[in-house]
Write a protein that holds these residues in place. Structure first.
Motif, mmCIF file in Angstrom:
data_model
loop_
_atom_site.group_PDB
_atom_site.id
_atom_site.type_symbol
_atom_site.label_atom_id
_atom_site.label_comp_id
_atom_site.label_asym_id
_atom_site.label_seq_id
_atom_site.Cartn_x
_atom_site.Cartn_y
_atom_site.Cartn_z
ATOM 1 N N UNK A 166 0.667 -1.479 -0.114
ATOM 2 C CA UNK A 166 -0.006 -0.353 0.165
ATOM 3 C C UNK A 166 1.405 1.114 -0.158
ATOM 4 N N UNK A 167 0.292 2.103 -0.946
ATOM 5 C CA UNK A 167 1.724 3.436 -1.254
ATOM 6 C C UNK A 167 0.674 4.572 -0.824
ATOM 7 N N UNK A 168 1.293 6.087 -1.085
ATOM 8 C CA UNK A 168 -0.073 7.337 -0.937
ATOM 9 C C UNK A 168 -0.502 7.646 -2.085
ATOM 10 N N UNK A 169 -1.030 7.036 -2.100
ATOM 11 C CA UNK A 169 -2.185 8.324 -3.263
ATOM 12 C C UNK A 169 -1.348 9.255 -3.859
ATOM 13 N N UNK A 170 -0.934 9.976 -3.562
ATOM 14 C CA UNK A 170 0.173 11.086 -3.698
ATOM 15 C C UNK A 170 1.161 10.959 -3.632
ATOM 16 N N UNK A 228 8.278 13.774 5.802
ATOM 17 C CA UNK A 228 7.387 12.493 5.226
ATOM 18 C C UNK A 228 5.590 13.065 5.932
ATOM 19 N N UNK A 229 6.104 12.965 6.422
ATOM 20 C CA UNK A 229 4.519 12.311 7.420
ATOM 21 C C UNK A 229 3.285 13.866 7.004
ATOM 22 N N UNK A 230 4.549 15.238 7.439
ATOM 23 C CA UNK A 230 4.167 16.353 6.350
ATOM 24 C C UNK A 230 3.623 16.343 4.924
ATOM 25 N N UNK A 231 4.452 15.669 4.354
ATOM 26 C CA UNK A 231 4.366 15.510 2.788
ATOM 27 C C UNK A 231 3.153 14.648 2.456
ATOM 28 N N UNK A 232 3.239 13.966 3.077
ATOM 29 C CA UNK A 232 2.446 12.801 2.967
ATOM 30 C C UNK A 232 0.170 12.903 3.145
ATOM 31 N N UNK A 233 -0.014 14.145 4.405
ATOM 32 C CA UNK A 233 -0.524 14.724 4.267
ATOM 33 C C UNK A 233 -1.045 15.879 3.793
ATOM 34 N N UNK A 277 -0.087 16.300 0.643
ATOM 35 C CA UNK A 277 -0.427 15.924 -0.899
ATOM 36 C C UNK A 277 -1.530 15.138 -0.623
ATOM 37 N N UNK A 278 -2.179 14.003 0.486
ATOM 38 C CA UNK A 278 -3.506 13.220 0.632
ATOM 39 C C UNK A 278 -4.564 14.022 1.373
ATOM 40 N N UNK A 279 -4.717 14.349 2.245
ATOM 41 C CA UNK A 279 -5.456 15.248 2.858
ATOM 42 C C UNK A 279 -6.306 15.791 2.008
#
Length: 294
Positions: free
Chosen positions: A1-5, A198-203, A205-207
């Motif tokens: 499972x990888x991030x959508x973006x 990493x967590x900042x970037x994930x949130x 782009x994906x929130x």
């Protein structure tokens, strides 16, 4: 499972940074320095009884011992959370191809967390204090392992890293603190900065892509996890183990200075979560009621 973006360029940046600058605590830290009572183990003003009448009545050695036990209690909490995060990352890794750059980042993060846990465990052992096992740890861990979504886990990861990051940053810069505590805090600060990134970037782009129900659950989980992490930092058995008066725990819990420190611990987290609309106008009053937001 990888991030959508996710930005591949940013991912390659933090992977490269990890390859260039990671630390082996058994080589970087001089563990031969005595763990005695000549230094504090965290900044004095972060000790739970600081600023109270009881603190004023304590000798310097009693204050240093309290700082040692509270630092080790915070380490025990950090190990507990890092183990939960590693479990979740390994769970995600099972379905990730080694051709995917996320595979390498998650392996790096797990390796970092393992080194950090060993580093904190070594400090606890050398301080010769009890293991302050986090309260209700098995029950809380069950929910984290099996019932927490990826986005909620990212929010709680930031909560843990920002709260402990505040303590690490303050300790690393305080000349009154033990040299080993300063050095391990410096290592943790540098390596956790990449995890937070990493967590900042994930949130970021994906929130915006998260559905209403998942958003509601993540918002609730973010506040709950922040409260739990801060609550776990100082184990109540510390006061009894050090022979302090029975009312010491209540004095610490009602210490207005301690309340200010809790807000400072959460300040950077709240600022980011507000920026990405995780703490919105409906959530903000709950964070204030919890004493985590001004």
């Amino acid at each position: 499972m990888v991030p959508e973006e996710f930005s591949d360029q940013y991912l390659e940046h933090i992977i490269d940074a990890s390859r260039r600058k990671s630390f082996d605590p058994y080589k970087e830290i001089d563990w031969s320095v005595p763990f005695d009572y000549s230094h504090f183990y965290m900044p004095q003003d972060m000790v739970s009884l600081y600023g109270t009448m009881l603190w004023d009545q304590m000798t310097r050695e009693q204050r240093v011992k309290l700082s040692m036990h509270e630092a080790c209690s915070a380490f025990a909490t950090t190990i507990w959370f890092e183990n939960q995060l590693s479990f979740k990352l390994i769970d995600y890794l099972i379905g990730v191809s080694p051709l995917d750059p996320h595979f390498y980042w998650m392996q790096i993060e797990v390796a970092d967390e393992c080194r950090h846990s060993m580093m904190f465990g070594e400090a606890i052992k050398r301080c010769e204090v009890p293991w302050y096992k986090p309260r209700f740890s098995s029950l809380i861990t069950f929910f984290t392992k099996y019932l927490t979504s990826r986005v909620a886990m990212m929010v709680s990861t930031l909560a843990a890293e920002d709260v402990t990051g505040y303590l690490n940053s303050r300790t690393a810069q305080d000349p009154e603190c033990h040299p080993v505590m300063r050095e391990l805090s410096r290592i943790h600060t540098i390596e956790e900065a990449r995890h937070r990134g990493y967590a900042h970037q994930y949130l970021k782009q994906n929130w915006p892509r998260v559905g209403r129900l998942a958003r509601s659950m993540a918002r609730r989980y973010g506040l709950l996890s922040t409260r739990i992490i801060i609550w776990q930092l100082v184990h109540p058995d510390i006061y009894k183990n050090l022979g302090l008066p029975p009312e010491a725990r209540e004095i610490a819990e009602n210490n207005p200075h301690r309340a200010r420190i809790r807000r400072e611990m959460a300040a950077e987290l709240v600022e980011f979560l507000t920026e990405v609309d995780i703490v919105d106008e409906k959530a903000a009053p709950k964070w204030r009621a919890a004493g985590l937001m001004a």
